[in-house]
Write an enzyme that holds these catalytic residues in place. Structure first.
Site, PDB file in Angstrom:
ATOM      1  N   HIS A 359     -28.431 -31.718   1.006  1.00 24.12           N
ATOM      2  CA  HIS A 359     -27.383 -31.170   2.063  1.00 24.12           C
ATOM      3  C   HIS A 359     -26.274 -30.618   1.464  1.00 24.12           C
ATOM      4  CE1 HIS A 359     -29.421 -32.070   6.027  1.00 24.12           C
ATOM      5  NE2 HIS A 359     -29.771 -33.215   5.360  1.00 24.12           N
ATOM      6  N   LYS A 550     -14.396 -28.611  12.977  1.00 25.95           N
ATOM      7  CA  LYS A 550     -15.164 -29.293  11.698  1.00 25.95           C
ATOM      8  C   LYS A 550     -14.438 -30.136  10.950  1.00 25.95           C
ATOM      9  CE  LYS A 550     -15.898 -25.059  10.286  1.00 25.95           C
ATOM     10  NZ  LYS A 550     -17.161 -25.011  10.198  1.00 25.95           N
ATOM     11  N   ARG A 551     -15.171 -30.991  10.062  1.00 25.57           N
ATOM     12  CA  ARG A 551     -14.421 -31.979   9.021  1.00 25.57           C
ATOM     13  C   ARG A 551     -13.420 -31.164   8.611  1.00 25.57           C
ATOM     14  NH1 ARG A 551     -16.225 -37.634   8.946  1.00 25.57           N
ATOM     15  NH2 ARG A 551     -14.550 -37.623   7.194  1.00 25.57           N
ATOM     16  N   LYS A 556     -13.777 -26.130   3.171  1.00 22.84           N
ATOM     17  CA  LYS A 556     -13.776 -25.672   4.615  1.00 22.84           C
ATOM     18  C   LYS A 556     -12.791 -24.659   4.831  1.00 22.84           C
ATOM     19  CE  LYS A 556     -16.832 -29.030   6.452  1.00 22.84           C
ATOM     20  NZ  LYS A 556     -18.102 -28.554   6.686  1.00 22.84           N
ATOM     21  N   THR A 658     -23.779 -25.660  10.972  1.00 20.99           N
ATOM     22  CA  THR A 658     -24.374 -25.410  12.253  1.00 20.99           C
ATOM     23  C   THR A 658     -23.497 -25.396  13.454  1.00 20.99           C
ATOM     24  OG1 THR A 658     -24.153 -28.077  12.302  1.00 20.99           O
ATOM     25  CG2 THR A 658     -26.439 -27.144  11.679  1.00 20.99           C
ATOM     26  N   LYS A 662     -23.868 -22.872  16.818  1.00 18.98           N
ATOM     27  CA  LYS A 662     -23.405 -23.132  18.213  1.00 18.98           C
ATOM     28  C   LYS A 662     -22.410 -22.049  18.794  1.00 18.98           C
ATOM     29  CE  LYS A 662     -24.248 -27.856  16.672  1.00 18.98           C
ATOM     30  NZ  LYS A 662     -23.545 -29.100  16.046  1.00 18.98           N
TER      31      LYS A 662
HETATM   32  C1  26W Z   1     -21.462 -40.265   0.087  1.00 19.56           C
HETATM   33  C2  26W Z   1     -20.909 -39.616   0.974  1.00 19.56           C
HETATM   34  C3  26W Z   1     -21.419 -38.569   2.141  1.00 19.56           C
HETATM   35  C4  26W Z   1     -21.810 -38.518   3.096  1.00 19.56           C
HETATM   36  C5  26W Z   1     -22.127 -37.397   3.545  1.00 19.56           C
HETATM   37  C6  26W Z   1     -21.905 -37.280   0.900  1.00 19.56           C
HETATM   38  C7  26W Z   1     -22.618 -36.323   1.465  1.00 19.56           C
HETATM   39  C8  26W Z   1     -22.510 -36.119   2.954  1.00 19.56           C
HETATM   40  C9  26W Z   1     -23.406 -35.062   3.597  1.00 19.56           C
HETATM   41  C10 26W Z   1     -24.215 -34.387   2.665  1.00 19.56           C
HETATM   42  C11 26W Z   1     -22.343 -34.329   4.222  1.00 19.56           C
HETATM   43  C12 26W Z   1     -22.795 -33.317   5.364  1.00 19.56           C
HETATM   44  O1  26W Z   1     -22.702 -33.712   6.507  1.00 19.56           O
HETATM   45  N1  26W Z   1     -23.411 -32.073   4.934  1.00 19.56           N
HETATM   46  C13 26W Z   1     -23.653 -31.053   5.717  1.00 19.56           C
HETATM   47  O2  26W Z   1     -24.945 -30.898   6.214  1.00 19.56           O
HETATM   48  C14 26W Z   1     -25.133 -30.006   7.441  1.00 19.56           C
HETATM   49  C15 26W Z   1     -26.513 -30.154   7.849  1.00 19.56           C
HETATM   50  O3  26W Z   1     -27.607 -29.654   6.676  1.00 19.56           O
HETATM   51  C16 26W Z   1     -24.877 -28.643   6.764  1.00 19.56           C
HETATM   52  O4  26W Z   1     -25.057 -27.607   7.776  1.00 19.56           O
HETATM   53  C17 26W Z   1     -23.538 -28.667   6.086  1.00 19.56           C
HETATM   54  O5  26W Z   1     -23.191 -27.337   5.473  1.00 19.56           O
HETATM   55  C18 26W Z   1     -23.205 -29.671   5.276  1.00 19.56           C
HETATM   56  O6  26W Z   1     -21.858 -29.791   4.813  1.00 19.56           O
END
Ligand code: 26W
Length: 813
Positions: A359, A550-551, A556, A658, A662
């Site tokens: 992701h 979003k976050r 972003k 995503t 929406k």
């Molecule tokens: C280790 C901490 C951590 C926590 C969460 C590292 C990375 C993440 C995720 C990979 C973050 C995340 O939510 N990524 C998002 O995933 C979505 C679903 O595929 C994508 O639509 C977003 O672009 C992506 O940022």
């Protein structure tokens, strides 16, 4: 109302009142919204259970392949409206509640959000669970039942403060505690070689510590209630509740210390989003739920089929990012150590069953664990990882003799400043398929992080562009638009997202456009009321609602949006006589607690809002609203009310997005870079119906390679220069003039996120949006076409693709 419906409403009413009385011990007169919510949820849940038990039994009887979705996050939100809607009971329930003097919306809003996720990755898992059930695919979601979900965000003077979230305080009516379904999870200790026969030595792990994982099950109902799957979340339970001896000697706290430490595993969701967690508790969480999931599915498989060798034909295990990647070593351990299966065969079982979704490309979010930590916490797994690596590197060496660079690059162990296990590499080698989440992202995976792996295994990486469930994000969140769509296209549009295509010709129909615009206006009025209530700010529902939700993260680029707001503010003041398009800039999002710069960006939005909203010379042409505590429920309010959707990440950095889907689905036009799934949204809605700006991925890469600086962009753009000067000199922070100096210096300096480089292009694209807005027929034509052409982004389509290409399970619509 027909008689059946009336009868059903009466039966449901009785059931609710019985739950209120006998399960909650409340009288009707004393019941509050929360009590009504609990009673209603319990009554609705009853209607799900028969189906749930039936389909679960049928799955085993028919030997159907099961999908297991392992995810450290499930960002579910509220469930009442979702369950009721999928069961087709929405109207019945309203009728059931009305004579009791109870309002459905009040009941619905009394539910707390299940916020067991940070953002996109967790919400994707929730959409996938809903689509799996709607496509009748037998599936389990496995995760952690965090006692405290994502923190509550409170903004004081624009500064973010985090408070614990308490979703379980008043009970969770959807879940079934299963104290009898528990698995022992070991940590630490040592590994012993034991000779079990003349020619076989087995490794036996003696953990120093054992924690129990206890199951909590939530039924997940699919569309039209046909199929029900299980979301099984694990809670940590200490084996010894207390040291009685210590307790009796008066050490009351010490007697509970071990228990507290062990049960901490499922206490809180890691509040970090793409920042390295790097802490032992996080690794404990990952192993805890992964091991519980594998033990659970292996036990189920053995009970039905008796032999682990058939695992790849009967189960598909999907790893949601690398958080559960330890599954590869754990499944090898189960096969080799516990079931005596030879290594090569065990490896075939593991690789045949597991697949992995990536992701993110952000280097700071690619997980790795220090070898000493792994050795201490999971000694046997560390041995297995070394062995996997040895086999893997042998194969690479055989194919590419003498290529030391390649060996170092694809090794599971990173050498350098302290050895670390690269979880992405482990996930790659242990999976039969690896997927990215948008076409661009999957392509970049092949060219960047997994470049060498891709050369070694060119069929491994595939693309599965993300999707969203239209049940939640259209039908439930936007009943007004849904009604209009059903009128125009018939009820088929509720079952088949691609039927939205039929809407395209209506974009030319002025009467239809008016009705479409009227629905949007009503949604904006509701959001305006919320903004007024939350922020004491009046906004005009006829203004353009320009939304970025979003976050909060530098990539972003909320900062780009805020700086453009300042530029617009300056322009309006400089030329007040021009025909400015009235805008409301709406922001919402949380910053990771330790991410100071993201918090400062929230503060800047707040400071700019205070100045702009209070300036009488702007009149109502520009307003800025930052709504606190962004969560799924708030998104359900904002998404249907948006006119413009800000998807403005630096190209190459947003894996998919995503929220972009929406918002487009609900008729917002996208203001976006060519990043993530924006690229595919443009392909579908057509260039005239989206505002694209900024550098491409390649251009960003070239600039970074050339060491370009923000200074050049500022030289070229007097407008940007003025904005930066205003912000850095304290125009928006008179109480602390230096507050944003360093933040602005980052744009003048390296400008890694290309805020300066994209500024003019962004400002110009915003003016194109203004021009479109002024031609209201043109705007609404584009808006209708957005809704019409994004049917493909249904998570039903995404899940059907996973089913066919990765899991090899049938889809039954
Ligand atoms: C280790 C901490 C951590 C926590 C969460 C590292 C990375 C993440 C995720 C990979 C973050 C995340 O939510 N990524 C998002 O995933 C979505 C679903 O595929 C994508 O639509 C977003 O672009 C992506 O940022």
């Amino acid at each position: 109302m027909n008689l059946d419906a009336a009868g059903d409403a009466a039966a449901l009413r009785d059931a609710i009142v019985r739950k209120l009385t006998y399960d909650l011990g409340r009288s009707r007169s004393g019941a509050r919204d929360r009590d009504w919510f609990l009673a209603t949820a319990l009554a609705v849940r009853d209607r799900v259970i028969d189906r749930w038990l039936d389909v679960t039994r049928a799955t085993y009887e028919q030997g159907e392949k099961q999908v297991y979705y392992l995810s450290l996050e499930f960002l579910v939100g509220r469930l009442l409206r979702d369950s009721v809607s999928n069961l087709g009971l929405t109207e019945t329930l309203k009728e059931a509640l009305a004579p009791l003097g109870v309002d459905f919306d009040a009941v619905r809003l009394a539910e707390s959000d299940a916020a067991l996720g940070n953002g996109g990755l967790g919400r994707l898992a929730a959409c996938f669970m809903e689509s799996l059930a709607s496509l009748n695919i037998p599936a389990f979601g496995y995760g952690i039942r965090y006692e405290h979900g994502l923190f509550r965000q409170i903004l004081r003077e624009g500064w973010q403060h985090e408070y614990p979230e308490d979703w379980l305080t008043f009970g969770n009516p959807w879940e079934f505690a299963r104290p009898e379904i528990a698995h022992d999870i070991g940590f630490g200790g040592s590994v012993e070689s034991v000779r079990v026969s003349d020619n076989e030595v087995r490794q036996v792990w003696h953990p120093a510590e054992t924690v129990q994982a206890v199951a909590y099950d939530t039924p997940v109902v699919g569309w039209r209630g046909r199929h029900v799957n299980t979301l099984r979340l694990w809670s940590a339970r200490a084996l010894d509740p207390l040291k009685l001896e210590a307790f009796n000697f008066g050490d009351h706290v010490g007697a509970l210390a071990d228990r507290m430490r062990q049960e901490a595993i499922s206490k809180v969701l890691y509040p970090s989003d793409e920042t390295p967690a790097g802490q032992e508790l996080r690794l404990r969480q990952e192993y805890f739920f992964t091991s519980a999931a594998l033990q659970d599915l292996v036990r189920r498989h053995l009970r039905v089929y008796g032999d682990l060798r058939s695992l790849p034909e009967r189960v598909a295990i999907q790893l949601n990012d690398t958080h559960p990647a330890i599954a590869i070593a754990e499944l090898m351990r189960i096969c080799v150590d516990l079931h005596g299966i030879p290594w090569d065969e065990a490896w075939a079982i593991t690789q045949g069953s597991i697949s992995y979704t990536n992701h993110t490309l952000l280097p700071e979010a690619l997980e790795s664990w220090a070898v000493p930590l792994m050795e201490r916490l999971l000694p046997r797994h560390m041995q297995i990882i070394y062995l996997i690596n040895a086999h893997h590197l042998d194969a690479v060496r055989a194919a590419h003799p003498g290529d030391v660079r390649l060996l170092a690059s694809v090794s599971l162990i990173e050498e350098g400043h302290g050895r670390r296990v690269r979880m992405g590499h482990l996930a790659f080698v242990g999976s039969h398929k690896v997927n990215g989440v948008s076409a661009l992202h999957s392509d970049l995976l092949k060219k960047t992080v997994f470049r060498d792996f891709h050369a070694l295994a060119p069929d491994r990486i595939v693309n599965k562009t993300n999707g969203i469930t239209f049940r939640r994000w259209l039908q439930q969140a936007n009943p007004g638009l849904t009604g209009l769509l059903v009128d125009a296209l018939g009820p088929r549009v509720l079952d088949d997202a691609e039927a939205l295509d039929g809407l395209a010709p209506l974009a030319e129909d002025a009467g239809f456009r008016d009705r479409f615009a009227a629905v949007k206006l009503a949604n904006k009025e509701a959001l305006a009321a919320l903004i007024r209530q939350q922020l004491d700010l009046r906004v005009d529902p006829h203004a353009m609602f320009d939304v970025q939700i979003k976050r909060i993260h530098e990539y972003k680029r909320q900062l780009l949006n805020i700086l453009e707001t300042v530029a617009l503010y300056d322009a309006i003041r400089a030329q007040p006589h021009l025909n400015w398009v009235p805008r409301v800039k709406i922001f919402a999002g949380k910053a990771a607690a330790s991410y100071h710069r993201a918090k400062l960006i929230i503060k800047l939005a707040h400071d700019v809002a205070r100045v702009v909203n209070g300036d009488p010379t702007v009149r109502d042409l520009l307003k800025v609203a930052f709504l606190p505590n962004y969560n799924v429920s708030l998104a359900e309010m904002i998404v249907p009310a948006a006119d413009l959707s800000e998807q403005i990440s630096t190209a190459g950095m947003e894996a998919s997005g995503t929220g972009n889907m929406k918002l487009a689905l609900n008729g917002a036009l996208t203001m976006g870079t060519l990043d993530g799934a924006n690229v595919e949204i443009r392909e579908r809605v057509g260039d005239p119906n989206i505002f694209i700006f900024g550098l491409t991925t390649e251009e960003v890469e070239t600039r970074r390679r050339d060491g370009s600086h923000g200074a050049a962009a500022i030289q070229a753009s007097p407008r940007l220069g003025e904005v930066l000067e205003a912000v850095e000199s304290g125009v928006f922070s008179p109480d602390d003039r230096g507050r944003y100096r360093e933040l602005m210096a980052s744009i003048r300096g390296h400008d890694y996120f290309m805020v300066g480089a994209d500024f003019d292009s962004y400002f110009e694209a915003q003016r194109r949006a203004d021009t479109r807005w002024e031609d209201s027929a043109a705007w609404w034509r584009s808006a209708v076409l957005n809704t019409a052409r994004v049917g493909w982004f249904s998570s039903d389509r995404t899940i059907a693709e996973y089913a066919e290409e990765i899991w090899r399970v049938p889809v039954r619509r």
